[in-house]
Design an enzyme around this catalytic site. Structure first.
Site, PDB file in Angstrom:
ATOM      1  N   HIS A  29       0.106  -2.540 -14.104  1.00  0.00           N
ATOM      2  CA  HIS A  29       1.229  -3.142 -14.031  1.00  0.00           C
ATOM      3  C   HIS A  29       1.847  -4.400 -13.248  1.00  0.00           C
ATOM      4  O   HIS A  29       2.553  -5.131 -13.183  1.00  0.00           O
ATOM      5  CB  HIS A  29       2.896  -2.045 -14.148  1.00  0.00           C
ATOM      6  CG  HIS A  29       3.322  -1.803 -13.418  1.00  0.00           C
ATOM      7  ND1 HIS A  29       3.268  -0.434 -12.830  1.00  0.00           N
ATOM      8  CD2 HIS A  29       4.175  -2.605 -12.258  1.00  0.00           C
ATOM      9  CE1 HIS A  29       3.626  -0.432 -11.496  1.00  0.00           C
ATOM     10  NE2 HIS A  29       4.639  -1.696 -11.350  1.00  0.00           N
ATOM     11  N   ASP A  51      -1.672   3.859 -14.591  1.00  0.00           N
ATOM     12  CA  ASP A  51      -0.741   2.759 -14.495  1.00  0.00           C
ATOM     13  C   ASP A  51      -2.309   1.848 -13.237  1.00  0.00           C
ATOM     14  O   ASP A  51      -1.638   2.041 -11.877  1.00  0.00           O
ATOM     15  CB  ASP A  51       0.225   3.048 -14.095  1.00  0.00           C
ATOM     16  CG  ASP A  51       1.193   1.692 -13.916  1.00  0.00           C
ATOM     17  OD1 ASP A  51       0.435   0.418 -14.073  1.00  0.00           O
ATOM     18  OD2 ASP A  51       2.305   1.632 -13.781  1.00  0.00           O
ATOM     19  N   SER A  68       4.643   0.018  -5.786  1.00  0.00           N
ATOM     20  CA  SER A  68       4.057  -0.181  -7.133  1.00  0.00           C
ATOM     21  C   SER A  68       2.466  -0.486  -5.965  1.00  0.00           C
ATOM     22  O   SER A  68       1.937  -2.041  -5.066  1.00  0.00           O
ATOM     23  CB  SER A  68       4.315  -0.884  -8.057  1.00  0.00           C
ATOM     24  OG  SER A  68       5.101   0.068  -8.705  1.00  0.00           O
TER      25      SER A  68
HETATM   26  N1  ARG Z   1       9.112   1.626 -13.418  1.00  0.00           N
HETATM   27  C1  ARG Z   1       8.114   0.815 -12.700  1.00  0.00           C
HETATM   28  C2  ARG Z   1       8.634   0.074 -11.376  1.00  0.00           C
HETATM   29  O1  ARG Z   1       9.915  -0.215 -11.274  1.00  0.00           O
HETATM   30  C3  ARG Z   1       7.115   0.632 -13.066  1.00  0.00           C
HETATM   31  C4  ARG Z   1       7.218  -0.775 -14.142  1.00  0.00           C
HETATM   32  C5  ARG Z   1       6.636  -1.097 -14.840  1.00  0.00           C
HETATM   33  N2  ARG Z   1       5.828   0.134 -15.926  1.00  0.00           N
HETATM   34  C6  ARG Z   1       7.732  -0.382 -17.472  1.00  0.00           C
HETATM   35  N3  ARG Z   1       7.193  -0.260 -18.316  1.00  0.00           N
HETATM   36  N4  ARG Z   1       7.922  -0.943 -17.476  1.00  0.00           N
HETATM   37  O2  ARG Z   1       8.391  -0.973 -11.077  1.00  0.00           O
HETATM   38  N1  ASP Z   2       7.905   0.509  -9.866  1.00  0.00           N
HETATM   39  C1  ASP Z   2       8.330   0.750  -8.881  1.00  0.00           C
HETATM   40  C2  ASP Z   2       7.232  -0.951  -8.370  1.00  0.00           C
HETATM   41  O1  ASP Z   2       6.385  -1.552  -9.417  1.00  0.00           O
HETATM   42  C3  ASP Z   2       8.131   1.609  -7.811  1.00  0.00           C
HETATM   43  C4  ASP Z   2       9.530   2.177  -7.420  1.00  0.00           C
HETATM   44  O2  ASP Z   2      10.524   1.077  -7.601  1.00  0.00           O
HETATM   45  O3  ASP Z   2       9.338   3.314  -7.481  1.00  0.00           O
HETATM   46  O4  ASP Z   2       6.910  -1.525  -7.053  1.00  0.00           O
END
Ligand code: ARG
Ligand code: ASP
Length: 736
Positions: free
Chosen positions: A87, A223, A654
């Site tokens: 991502h 990921d 991330s």
């Molecule tokens: N929750 C994670 C972060 O805050 C991953 C976000 C990307 N993945 C998604 N399915 N939108 O960034």
């Molecule tokens: N998914 C988050 C990121 O893209 C990481 C988190 O918020 O724990 O940085």
């Protein structure tokens, strides 16, 4: 009696929790020796603080980069190979994709260096050195200055300081405030500008589970993506050139293929973006009772509408996929944050913490004389600012999610700039504006936007008191009987903002005509009225409270550090390099439910839904599962996929490496568990967990799934649990 005993127990319990800080904290790497090394070793770390951060020789920090400024990446070979999340690489992968070469759908693997794909604008930044420059920054600053005066002096001090800092010509300097600007730290950085895409799994691995599984444990996402950092022939940062060569890093991470067990020591090293751990209780109340509900309320409605369209229409699905994901990412996180604070009694804990703080402050006559009222005044200010802060969230969500309103905002913005710069600037600025709008409109469907506007206008006017909306906007709302549907119908029936072609025609008018026209077009007219009301009735009073609030927040931070002598403090995350440590550990999200530490490919197959856009599984992976062809990456016939630990992370982490006790790479951080997303304002060791891809799954996908074994051969695989204890490998940098 029983009641008193009970409330005493609760107080004691809360205090004990406050002191359970073992895994909380995002620490500055250069201070580990002083603050954390002992504890880290006690928890199982086998290297020393100087192996992690060292300015005289290669250390772990030399393998960590800020990836594009929004994620973290790490170097995993002597030839500049870089690992980050799928991502995080998503934009780059998407930009190289086309109908014929759909790398998002099918994955991409460079089979040799020539096939690696350059990405204009993508950078990798190393941290060369970190220095405390607080003294120099604060020369001449006094307690009674206004915030403006204080900032002016600090900026002047820093401007004088920067030219005296020792650095190479190709390095940069960055100064960041820490602890609410009580301290300042300087970073010497090195930014590489030629970062090429090397490999990415298909989205059905790299984004497996998509929005449904986002923020959720148990997780089964691979990921990750691979890039390579290139340098000029001299090994130094250089703009993209065919002749650039792979970077020879000062350090790269060896990779442990021995796997993880419960209670193993882990570290996560990276660039966390933003936390607010030192807010007073009223500020936490504001977040979870006001701001989060406002955002969630608006996004709930917008997401439902967009989802309805996406399910029916393939084109809309493509147009809205990225926007939907980013809107849903925040929405889901804030729901988790509200629930987490509630479940862990976050506000009660803050109040207990404040009682303890007051108690200690009252015992110190000198500090008390100076700072007695700080906390109370700060809490009172948060109470005062709350109605404005809440109205502000509603306004921002309205203008963010109704896309024609964001277009109107940019249109008004460019016209007022023309007003400032003079009529000559109209043509070039109009062109720049249209150039920006064109790609935006490719992903706007007026029907979707109209329905979103319908719902969000109703919510806006229901939830924001008319005194914060202002007369002009309210007047227009009354013209259409205070009804979202009627208002939106009228707006979208005759506005020029509903398509790019009409917008282009609209702004082709002479400047003066256009300025008149925006007060007639129903969308721009309404937008301008709402904006004027917002600026005057919400933002102005909000900003007026901000200045004293920022000052008090800074003083409160300093006094906390002065009176709570037993507590070690770490600065809130601000996108600077940090290390956090914890243990591989499960948790109990609710009554009678226990979450285990790790997932396997079995779980991928349990979730498998043929043809589904979130849970499809590629045929090759299903085949490897059937034949159990896991090579050296499987354990007892199963293939590890993800695991969790108690490392304190946030957005920006991330792509960060998860490291074992020796500093070997064991996983790749990419998310947190839903129950623990309140770690940004209220960390709680009992349920805050970070989620990582097991490095063995990454290697398996590269090697067995993609057949790109040449990349694994480039890495250094080690067996610290089975064989000799391996110290971090250091590669000498070939530099003149
Ligand atoms: N929750 C994670 C972060 O805050 C991953 C976000 C990307 N993945 C998604 N399915 N939108 O960034
Ligand atoms: N998914 C988050 C990121 O893209 C990481 C988190 O918020 O724990 O940085």
């Amino acid at each position: 009696m029983l009641r008193i005993a009970k409330s005493l127990m609760v107080a004691l319990f809360l205090l004990l929790q406050i002191n359970a800080f073992a895994t909380e904290g995002m620490w500055l790497p250069q201070l580990l020796g002083r603050l954390n090394e002992k504890e880290m070793k006690g928890m199982g770390m086998k290297i020393s603080a100087s192996d992690i951060y060292n300015v005289n020789k290669g250390s772990l920090k030399d393998a960590i980069v800020s990836f594009g400024g929004f994620c973290t990446g790490e170097i995993i070979s002597s030839q500049g190979l870089l690992l980050t999340n799928h991502h995080c690489g998503y934009d780059a992968i998407q930009k190289h994709s086309s109908i014929d070469n759909n790398y998002l759908a099918n994955g991409f693997w460079a089979m040799n260096r020539e096939q690696e794909l350059p990405n204009a604008g993508l950078t990798a930044t190393f941290i060369v050195r970190i220095e405390d420059v607080t003294k120099a920054a604060l020369v001449g600053v006094t307690k009674n200055m206004t915030e403006k005066e204080r900032m002016a002096i600090i900026n002047k001090n820093l401007d004088a300081l920067k030219p005296t800092v020792k650095k190479e010509a190709y390095q940069d300097i960055l100064v960041k405030p820490m602890f609410e600007a009580n301290q300042y730290f300087l970073f010497v950085t090195e930014t590489y500008k030629d970062v090429r895409l090397v490999g990415a799994p298909p989205s059905s691995i790299g984004k497996f589970g998509s929005d449904t599984d986002n923020w959720v444990w148990p997780r089964h996402t691979g990921d990750f993506s691979l890039f390579r950092v290139y340098a000029g022939k001299d090994g130094k940062p250089a703009a993209y050139s065919k002749d650039n060569v792979p970077l020879v890093p000062k350090h790269f991470l060896p990779i442990s293929v021995d796997g993880i067990e419960k209670n193993d020591f882990t570290m996560v090293f990276g660039f966390p973006g933003r936390t607010q751990e030192y807010l007073p209780s009223e500020a936490v109340k504001l977040v979870v009772n006001g701001q989060d509900p406002a955002r969630v309320n608006m996004r709930d409605a917008a997401l439902k509408i967009i989802d309805g369209f996406m399910r029916k229409d393939e084109k809309i699905k493509i147009q809205y996929a990225a926007k939907y994901a980013s809107t849903a990412n925040g929405w889901k996180k804030w729901i988790g944050e509200m629930q987490g604070v509630e479940r862990t009694k976050g506000i009660d804990r803050k109040i207990a913490y404040e009682a303890n703080y007051n108690n200690l402050l009252n015992k110190d006559a000198a500090l008390k004389a100076q700072y007695a009222g700080v906390l109370d005044t700060l809490n009172a200010l948060y109470v005062n600012v709350a109605p404005y802060a809440n109205a502000r969230e509603y306004y921002m969500e309205l203008t963010r999610n109704v896309e024609t309103f964001s277009v109107a905002d940019k249109l008004v913005g460019f016209l007022s700039e023309v007003q400032q710069k003079g009529a000559d600037s109209y043509d070039p600025q109009r062109k720049a504006f249209l150039d920006k709008m064109k790609p935006l409109y490719q992903n706007i469907n007026a029907k979707v936007d109209q329905d979103v506007a319908t719902a969000l206008l109703d919510l806006y006017f229901q939830n924001v008191h008319s005194r914060y909306i202002g007369g002009e906007g309210y007047q227009i709302w009354m013209e259409t009987n205070k009804d979202g549907r009627t208002t939106a119908n009228k707006m979208y029936a005759s506005s020029a903002l509903v398509s790019y072609e009409q917008l282009e025609k609209f702004v082709s008018q002479p400047y003066n005509d256009l300025v008149t026209a925006i007060y007639k077009d129903p969308i721009t007219r309404f937008y301008i009225a709402l904006r004027n009301g917002f600026v005057e009735n919400v933002n102005k009073p909000y900003e007026e409270i901000q200045a004293p609030l920022v000052k008090l927040q800074r003083e409160y931070m300093q006094v906390q550090m002065d009176v709570l002598k037993d507590r070690r403090f770490y600065p809130d995350a601000n996108s600077t390099l940090r290390i956090t440590y914890g243990k591989v550990d499960g948790y109990e999200p609710r009554d009678a439910v226990h979450y285990d530490i790790a997932t396997t490919l079995e779980g991928v197959m349990e979730k498998y839904k043929p043809g589904d856009y979130e849970f499809d599984v590629p045929e090759k992976l299903r085949e490897l599962y059937k034949t159990k062809d896991y090579g050296r990456y499987g354990v007892n016939g199963k293939l590890p996929v993800c695991f969790i630990a108690s490392n304190h992370t946030t957005g920006g982490n991330s792509g960060s490496p998860a490291l074992d006790a020796y500093g070997n790479l064991i996983g790749l951080n990419f998310d947190r568990t839903w129950e623990g997303t309140m770690s940004d304002i209220n960390y709680d060791a009992s349920i805050c967990r970070n989620i990582m891809v097991d490095i063995r799954y990454v290697l398996f996908v590269i090697d067995k799934f993609a057949g790109a074994k040449h990349l694994v051969d480039e890495m250094k695989l080690v067996n610290p649990k089975k064989g000799a204890k391996v110290k971090p490998a250091t590669v000498q940098q070939k530099r003149a």
